[in-house]
Motif scaffolding. Structure first.
Motif, PDB file in Angstrom:
ATOM      1  N   ALA A   7       0.858  -1.179   0.000  1.00 17.13           N
ATOM      2  CA  ALA A   7       0.000   0.000   0.000  1.00 17.13           C
ATOM      3  C   ALA A   7       0.895   1.229   0.000  1.00 17.13           C
ATOM      4  O   ALA A   7       1.910   1.266   0.693  1.00 17.13           O
ATOM      5  N   GLY A   8       0.520   2.232  -0.787  1.00 16.57           N
ATOM      6  CA  GLY A   8       1.354   3.410  -0.882  1.00 16.57           C
ATOM      7  C   GLY A   8       0.574   4.699  -0.820  1.00 16.57           C
ATOM      8  O   GLY A   8      -0.644   4.725  -1.001  1.00 16.57           O
ATOM      9  N   GLN A   9       1.317   5.754  -0.561  1.00 18.74           N
ATOM     10  CA  GLN A   9       0.772   7.109  -0.499  1.00 18.74           C
ATOM     11  C   GLN A   9       1.720   8.041  -1.250  1.00 18.74           C
ATOM     12  O   GLN A   9       2.927   8.019  -1.002  1.00 18.74           O
TER      13      GLN A   9
ATOM     14  N   ARG B 215      -3.435   7.643  -2.783  1.00 18.41           N
ATOM     15  CA  ARG B 215      -3.291   6.296  -2.216  1.00 18.41           C
ATOM     16  C   ARG B 215      -3.447   5.241  -3.307  1.00 18.41           C
ATOM     17  O   ARG B 215      -4.285   5.368  -4.196  1.00 18.41           O
TER      18      ARG B 215
ATOM     19  N   HIS C  50      -2.772   0.620  -4.027  1.00 21.14           N
ATOM     20  CA  HIS C  50      -2.691  -0.666  -3.342  1.00 21.14           C
ATOM     21  C   HIS C  50      -2.500  -1.789  -4.363  1.00 21.14           C
ATOM     22  O   HIS C  50      -3.213  -1.847  -5.353  1.00 21.14           O
TER      23      HIS C  50
ATOM     24  N   ARG D 152       1.366  -6.661   5.308  1.00 19.75           N
ATOM     25  CA  ARG D 152       1.223  -5.433   4.533  1.00 19.75           C
ATOM     26  C   ARG D 152       2.516  -4.620   4.608  1.00 19.75           C
ATOM     27  O   ARG D 152       3.089  -4.462   5.678  1.00 19.75           O
TER      28      ARG D 152
ATOM     29  N   SER E 266       3.966  -0.806   3.735  1.00 13.49           N
ATOM     30  CA  SER E 266       3.541   0.561   3.454  1.00 13.49           C
ATOM     31  C   SER E 266       4.690   1.355   2.875  1.00 13.49           C
ATOM     32  O   SER E 266       5.839   1.192   3.291  1.00 13.49           O
TER      33      SER E 266
END
Length: 103
Positions: free
Chosen positions: A24-26, A55, A57, A94, A96
């Motif tokens: 998952a990234g931002q 965001r 994913h 997960r 990040s």
């Protein structure tokens, strides 16, 4: 007894399967972008779009090194390597990632 042995042998590969992970990234600053994930050591490619907050994913990834390529029309492309696996994932498997774009 024979049926139990056959059932145990058939079930064994399911328990021996490698675990899968989520990435998952931002994006900072957050905005829509095309995000592509490439396998760094083995052939793999997946693409998604980030939401309006930046965001994104990717789900069900095997452990390994990946290159995350992000393209934003006004800023161009940025790439970052991400390691996905037991050493970088949380207890829910997960990983990040935060990608910062310079103005």
């Amino acid at each position: 007894m024979f049926a139990f042995l056959v059932a145990a042998l058939l079930a064994a590969p399911a328990f021996a399967a490698e675990p899968l992970y989520d990435l998952a990234g931002q994006l900072v600053p957050g905005e829509r972008a095309a995000v592509t994930l490439f396998g760094a050591a083995s052939p793999f490619e997946a693409t998604t779009l980030s939401d309006s907050s930046g965001r994104f994913h990717f789900r069900k990834l095997p452990a390994g090194a990946y290159i995350v390529a992000v393209y934003q029309p006004r800023r161009g492309e940025a790439r970052q390597t991400a390691e996905v696996g037991p050493g970088t994932a949380d207890s829910h498997r997960r990983v990040s990632l935060v990608l910062h774009f310079k103005d």
